[in-house]
Scaffold this motif. Structure first.
Motif, mmCIF file in Angstrom:
data_model
loop_
_atom_site.group_PDB
_atom_site.id
_atom_site.type_symbol
_atom_site.label_atom_id
_atom_site.label_comp_id
_atom_site.label_asym_id
_atom_site.label_seq_id
_atom_site.Cartn_x
_atom_site.Cartn_y
_atom_site.Cartn_z
ATOM 1 N N ARG A 150 44.929 31.596 33.244
ATOM 2 C CA ARG A 150 43.834 31.004 32.486
ATOM 3 C C ARG A 150 43.915 29.480 32.497
ATOM 4 N NH1 ARG A 150 44.867 35.463 28.923
ATOM 5 N NH2 ARG A 150 46.177 34.119 27.629
ATOM 6 N N TYR B 150 35.719 31.574 26.555
ATOM 7 C CA TYR B 150 36.248 31.374 27.906
ATOM 8 C C TYR B 150 35.225 30.673 28.820
ATOM 9 C CZ TYR B 150 39.773 34.663 26.314
ATOM 10 O OH TYR B 150 40.772 35.287 25.588
ATOM 11 N N GLU C 247 49.964 35.548 32.251
ATOM 12 C CA GLU C 247 48.520 35.594 32.048
ATOM 13 C C GLU C 247 47.973 34.221 31.661
ATOM 14 O OE1 GLU C 247 47.834 38.515 29.114
ATOM 15 O OE2 GLU C 247 48.465 40.216 30.359
ATOM 16 N N GLY C 248 48.707 33.524 30.824
ATOM 17 C CA GLY C 248 48.260 32.196 30.405
ATOM 18 C C GLY C 248 48.232 31.195 31.539
ATOM 19 N N ASN D 124 57.386 35.735 25.630
ATOM 20 C CA ASN D 124 56.732 36.873 26.249
ATOM 21 C C ASN D 124 56.300 36.453 27.649
ATOM 22 O OD1 ASN D 124 55.158 39.034 27.056
ATOM 23 N ND2 ASN D 124 54.204 39.298 25.050
ATOM 24 N N TRP D 125 57.120 36.815 28.650
ATOM 25 C CA TRP D 125 56.866 36.326 29.997
ATOM 26 C C TRP D 125 55.583 36.905 30.589
ATOM 27 C CZ3 TRP D 125 59.324 32.168 31.255
ATOM 28 C CH2 TRP D 125 60.593 31.924 30.721
ATOM 29 N N GLU D 126 55.182 38.103 30.162
ATOM 30 C CA GLU D 126 53.911 38.651 30.634
ATOM 31 C C GLU D 126 52.737 37.811 30.129
ATOM 32 O OE1 GLU D 126 53.622 42.681 29.487
ATOM 33 O OE2 GLU D 126 55.311 43.368 30.748
ATOM 34 N N ARG D 127 52.820 37.418 28.871
ATOM 35 C CA ARG D 127 51.758 36.573 28.321
ATOM 36 C C ARG D 127 51.771 35.197 28.973
ATOM 37 N NH1 ARG D 127 50.557 35.618 21.867
ATOM 38 N NH2 ARG D 127 48.645 34.380 22.142
ATOM 39 N N VAL D 128 52.959 34.688 29.276
ATOM 40 C CA VAL D 128 53.044 33.398 29.969
ATOM 41 C C VAL D 128 52.377 33.481 31.336
ATOM 42 C CG1 VAL D 128 54.637 31.758 31.021
ATOM 43 C CG2 VAL D 128 55.104 32.634 28.731
#
Length: 275
Positions: A61, A244, A57-58, A51-55
Motif C-alpha cells: 500500500r 484508499y 501488506e503495508g 506482525n510481518w504479514e501486516r508489514v
C-alpha cells in the motif's frame, strides 16, 4: 599535562599521526559499553511485537501511495479540496489573530521584569498548560466539546498560539534594554506609557515576525488536527486515505506543500521588511 607529553603531541601533530584522546580511555570500558548497547538494542527490538504479514501488506500500500504522486488526481474531488483549503485558511487566520491578541497580555504578565509575582506565576501557568499538550490532543478535547468542524480546530490553534507566542514574547520583554524603561519611568510616565514608548518599540519587530511564523505553523497544524475531526483540509485528506484514494491524497498533499512554500516565501520577505 607535562611538557614532555605536550612535545610528543606536537611532534605527532606535525607528522600527521596525532589523534585526539578518546572520550573513554580504557579499551575494555569502551568494548563493555558497546556490548551493553548492542544487548539493549536486541532486547528492545525483541520486545516490539511486529506482525510481518501486516508489514508486507503495508509495504504494498505504501508503494501504491508513493506511485500516486506521479499521477495525482486534482479533478474528481476538487470541490471538496477547495472547501477544505478554505476551511484551513479561515481557521489559520482567525486562530492566529485571536491567539496573538490574547498572547500579548499573557506574555507581558509572564515577564518578570514587568509583572508582580502573583501575576507572573498566573501567566506562566497559562503558558505551561498551553504548551503541555500537543495540538492533536487539544483538538480531540475540543471536538468532544464543540463537535466536528472548523470551530474546534480554530479554538485548538488559538489555544496553542497563546502558549507559543506568550512564552517567546515574555522572553523578549525580559531581554529588553532596561535603560530605556528607566528613562521613561524617570519622566513620571504611567505604566501604559512605559509599555508604549519603552517596551513596544523594542519587541514589536520580533512580535510581528513571530506572528507570521505562527501563521505558517497554524496552517500546517490545521492539516494535522483535521484528521481527528477538527475540519480543514486534514479532514478531506483523512477521508481520501480511508477510501484508499491515493491519487486524491497525493493531490491534497501537493497542494499543502505548495501553500506552505508560498507562506514561507511570503513570511521571509515580511520578516526582512519588518527588521
Amino acid at each position: 599535562m607535562s611538557t614532555a607529553d605536550l612535545q610528543v603531541r606536537l611532534a605527532a601533530a606535525r607528522s600527521g599521526h596525532w589523534r585526539p584522546r578518546p572520550w573513554i580511555a580504557s579499551p575494555a570500558k569502551r568494548l563493555g559499553l558497546i556490548l551493553l548497547l548492542v544487548v539493549y538494542l536486541v532486547l528492545a527490538l525483541a520486545s516490539v511485537e511486529i506482525n510481518w504479514e501486516r508489514v508486507a501488506e503495508g509495504l504494498g500500500r505504501g508503494l501504491n501511495f508513493i506511485t500516486a504522486f506521479i499521477q495525482p488526481d486534482f479533478t474528481s474531488r476538487w470541490g471538496d479540496i477547495v472547501e477544505g483549503i478554505k476551511e484551513s485558511l479561515t481557521m489559520t487566520f482567525t486562530s492566529t489573530v485571536l491567539g496573538v491578541v490574547l498572547a500579548i497580555p499573557v506574555g507581558l504578565g509572564a515577564a518578570r521584569n514587568l509583572a508582580p509575582l502573583p501575576v507572573y506565576l498566573f501567566c506562566r501557568s497559562i503558558i505551561a498548560i498551553s504548551r503541555t499538550f500537543q495540538e492533536v490532543i487539544i483538538a480531540i478535547l475540543f471536538v468532544v466539546m464543540f463537535g466536528f468542524g472548523p470551530l474546534a480546530g480554530m479554538i485548538t490553534l488559538a489555544f496553542a498560539t497563546i502558549g507559543f507566542m506568550a512564552k517567546l514574547l515574555a522572553e523578549d520583554v525580559e531581554d529588553i534594554n532596561p535603560g530605556q524603561v528607566e528613562a521613561i519611568r524617570a519622566t513620571g510616565a504611567s505604566w501604559l506609557q512605559v509599555m508604549t514608548y519603552a517596551v513596544q518599540p523594542q519587541v514589536m519587530p520580533r512580535l510581528i515576525g513571530l506572528s507570521i511564523y505562527r501563521l505558517d505553523i497554524n496552517f500546517r497544524e490545521s492539516a494535522v488536527i483535521g484528521i481527528v475531526g477538527a475540519g480543514g483540509i486534514g479532514a478531506t485528506l483523512n477521508t481520501s486515505l480511508s477510501r484508499y484514494e491515493y491519487d486524491t491524497s497525493a493531490a491534497i498533499l501537493l497542494i499543502i506543500i505548495a501553500l506552505v512554500l508560498m507562506a514561507e516565501y511570503f513570511s521571509s520577505h515580511v520578516r526582512k521588511w519588518v527588521q
